[in-house]
Design a protein around this motif. Structure first.
Motif, PDB file in Angstrom:
ATOM      1  N   PRO A 285      -7.229   0.838  -9.637  1.00  0.00           N
ATOM      2  CA  PRO A 285      -8.274   0.248  -8.788  1.00  0.00           C
ATOM      3  C   PRO A 285      -8.235  -1.273  -8.720  1.00  0.00           C
ATOM      4  CG  PRO A 285      -9.203   1.957 -10.191  1.00  0.00           C
ATOM      5  CD  PRO A 285      -7.785   1.724 -10.644  1.00  0.00           C
ATOM      6  N   ARG A 286      -7.960  -1.922  -9.840  1.00  0.00           N
ATOM      7  CA  ARG A 286      -7.943  -3.390  -9.876  1.00  0.00           C
ATOM      8  C   ARG A 286      -7.021  -3.976  -8.817  1.00  0.00           C
ATOM      9  NH1 ARG A 286      -6.662  -6.897 -15.238  1.00  0.00           N
ATOM     10  NH2 ARG A 286      -6.924  -8.935 -14.303  1.00  0.00           N
ATOM     11  N   TYR A 287      -5.891  -3.303  -8.599  1.00  0.00           N
ATOM     12  CA  TYR A 287      -4.886  -3.794  -7.659  1.00  0.00           C
ATOM     13  C   TYR A 287      -4.858  -3.012  -6.348  1.00  0.00           C
ATOM     14  CZ  TYR A 287      -2.911  -6.080 -11.810  1.00  0.00           C
ATOM     15  OH  TYR A 287      -2.713  -6.839 -12.931  1.00  0.00           O
ATOM     16  N   LYS A 288      -5.710  -1.976  -6.230  1.00  0.00           N
ATOM     17  CA  LYS A 288      -5.652  -1.086  -5.068  1.00  0.00           C
ATOM     18  C   LYS A 288      -4.218  -0.615  -4.868  1.00  0.00           C
ATOM     19  CE  LYS A 288      -9.486  -3.445  -2.861  1.00  0.00           C
ATOM     20  NZ  LYS A 288      -9.893  -4.308  -1.772  1.00  0.00           N
ATOM     21  N   LEU A 289      -3.651  -0.137  -5.959  1.00  0.00           N
ATOM     22  CA  LEU A 289      -2.231   0.164  -6.029  1.00  0.00           C
ATOM     23  C   LEU A 289      -2.028   1.599  -6.495  1.00  0.00           C
ATOM     24  CD1 LEU A 289       0.582  -1.341  -5.976  1.00  0.00           C
ATOM     25  CD2 LEU A 289       0.228  -1.749  -8.401  1.00  0.00           C
TER      26      LEU A 289
ATOM     27  N   MET B 158       0.836  -1.165   0.000  1.00  0.00           N
ATOM     28  CA  MET B 158       0.000   0.000   0.000  1.00  0.00           C
ATOM     29  C   MET B 158       0.887   1.236   0.000  1.00  0.00           C
ATOM     30  SD  MET B 158      -3.465   0.644   2.004  1.00  0.00           S
ATOM     31  CE  MET B 158      -4.258  -0.439   0.873  1.00  0.00           C
ATOM     32  N   SER B 159       0.463   2.247  -0.709  1.00  0.00           N
ATOM     33  CA  SER B 159       1.251   3.471  -0.823  1.00  0.00           C
ATOM     34  C   SER B 159       1.298   4.231   0.485  1.00  0.00           C
ATOM     35  CB  SER B 159       0.658   4.388  -1.893  1.00  0.00           C
ATOM     36  OG  SER B 159       0.805   3.816  -3.145  1.00  0.00           O
ATOM     37  N   THR B 160       2.355   5.000   0.626  1.00  0.00           N
ATOM     38  CA  THR B 160       2.527   5.855   1.786  1.00  0.00           C
ATOM     39  C   THR B 160       2.221   7.283   1.373  1.00  0.00           C
ATOM     40  OG1 THR B 160       4.283   4.416   2.570  1.00  0.00           O
ATOM     41  CG2 THR B 160       4.171   6.605   3.529  1.00  0.00           C
ATOM     42  N   TYR B 161       1.440   7.978   2.179  1.00  0.00           N
ATOM     43  CA  TYR B 161       1.095   9.364   1.903  1.00  0.00           C
ATOM     44  C   TYR B 161       1.606  10.234   3.038  1.00  0.00           C
ATOM     45  CZ  TYR B 161      -2.263   7.320  -1.318  1.00  0.00           C
ATOM     46  OH  TYR B 161      -2.840   6.609  -2.327  1.00  0.00           O
TER      47      TYR B 161
END
Length: 90
Positions: A41-45, A1-4
């Motif tokens: 969206p497909r990968y929530k990436l 998951m990305s870091t914000y």
């Protein structure tokens, strides 16, 4: 998951969303007038624009370990490979 990360801009009330690409680890800016990344969206990436553009035909084998790890961590089904033998980008 990305870091914000939320950072203050130069002007009062201005904020920047600094994200970290899940695939390559590069930091990029998103938000008002800045769209230097893409959400898949497909990968929530969330990935930087460079990773997104460079893998148009599918995810390069160098990124497969990172992609598969992300999919497993988030209980996302692993897709079938495309005609090129790569995991589809979108």
């Amino acid at each position: 998951m990305s870091t914000y990360n939320l950072k203050m801009g130069k002007n009062p009330g201005e904020f920047k969303f600094i994200c970290t690409c899940t695939i390559c680890g590069t930091k990029y800016q998103m938000g008002r007038h800045f769209y230097n990344g893409k959400h898949i969206p497909r990968y929530k990436l969330d990935v930087c624009q460079s990773c997104y553009d460079s893998n148009r035909d599918g995810w390069h084998p160098d990124f497969e370990t990172t992609l598969l790890s992300h999919l497993k961590e988030n209980n996302i089904p692993i897709p079938e490979r495309n005609n090129e033998g790569l995991y589809p980008r979108d």
